[in-house]
Write a protein that holds these residues in place. Structure first.
Motif, PDB file in Angstrom:
ATOM      1  N   UNK A  70      34.500  32.133  48.575  1.00 34.54           N
ATOM      2  CA  UNK A  70      33.386  32.968  49.036  1.00 34.54           C
ATOM      3  C   UNK A  70      33.271  34.243  48.203  1.00 34.54           C
ATOM      4  N   UNK A  71      34.409  34.828  47.862  1.00 40.88           N
ATOM      5  CA  UNK A  71      34.407  36.056  47.072  1.00 40.88           C
ATOM      6  C   UNK A  71      33.997  35.785  45.628  1.00 40.88           C
ATOM      7  N   UNK A  72      34.575  34.763  45.025  1.00 44.26           N
ATOM      8  CA  UNK A  72      34.286  34.470  43.621  1.00 44.26           C
ATOM      9  C   UNK A  72      32.842  34.023  43.414  1.00 44.26           C
ATOM     10  N   UNK A 124      30.031  39.891  49.096  1.00 40.56           N
ATOM     11  CA  UNK A 124      30.069  40.866  48.001  1.00 40.56           C
ATOM     12  C   UNK A 124      31.344  41.700  48.092  1.00 40.56           C
ATOM     13  N   UNK A 125      32.059  41.753  46.980  1.00 35.67           N
ATOM     14  CA  UNK A 125      33.315  42.488  46.923  1.00 35.67           C
ATOM     15  C   UNK A 125      33.623  42.808  45.463  1.00 35.67           C
ATOM     16  N   UNK A 180      34.231  45.252  51.729  1.00 42.54           N
ATOM     17  CA  UNK A 180      33.706  46.108  52.788  1.00 42.54           C
ATOM     18  C   UNK A 180      33.429  45.259  54.021  1.00 42.54           C
ATOM     19  N   UNK A 181      33.826  45.775  55.168  1.00 46.56           N
ATOM     20  CA  UNK A 181      33.582  45.054  56.415  1.00 46.56           C
ATOM     21  C   UNK A 181      32.090  44.757  56.573  1.00 46.56           C
ATOM     22  N   UNK A 195      27.386  38.661  55.640  1.00 43.36           N
ATOM     23  CA  UNK A 195      27.591  37.239  55.376  1.00 43.36           C
ATOM     24  C   UNK A 195      27.482  36.436  56.672  1.00 43.36           C
ATOM     25  N   UNK A 196      28.078  36.923  57.749  1.00 36.97           N
ATOM     26  CA  UNK A 196      28.015  36.175  59.001  1.00 36.97           C
ATOM     27  C   UNK A 196      26.597  36.133  59.550  1.00 36.97           C
TER      28      UNK A 196
END
Length: 60
Positions: A28-30, A35-36, A47-48, A54-55
């Motif tokens: 999900x991150x890659x 977004x991260x 970031x929370x 995303x949810x």
């Protein structure tokens, strides 16, 4: 939702928040779905708010 987590989380927290495994979290991150950024040591800084976004998008 996710009130017990800090505003900045790590992959370990992400797996708990979404009830997913580490491999799924890294995908999900890659992919940019969550977004991260990586810090200078290579650790993901998330970031929370990005997880909440995303949810919200994945529910739509």
């Amino acid at each position: 939702m996710f009130n017990q987590y800090d505003d900045i989380i790590l992959v370990h927290d992400l797996t708990k928040m979404l009830k997913i495994g580490k491999n799924k979290a890294y995908r999900l991150l890659q992919s940019g779905q969550i977004k991260a950024k990586k810090d200078w040591t290579g650790h993901w800084i998330i970031q929370k708010a990005a997880v909440i976004e995303y949810t919200n998008v994945s529910k739509a």
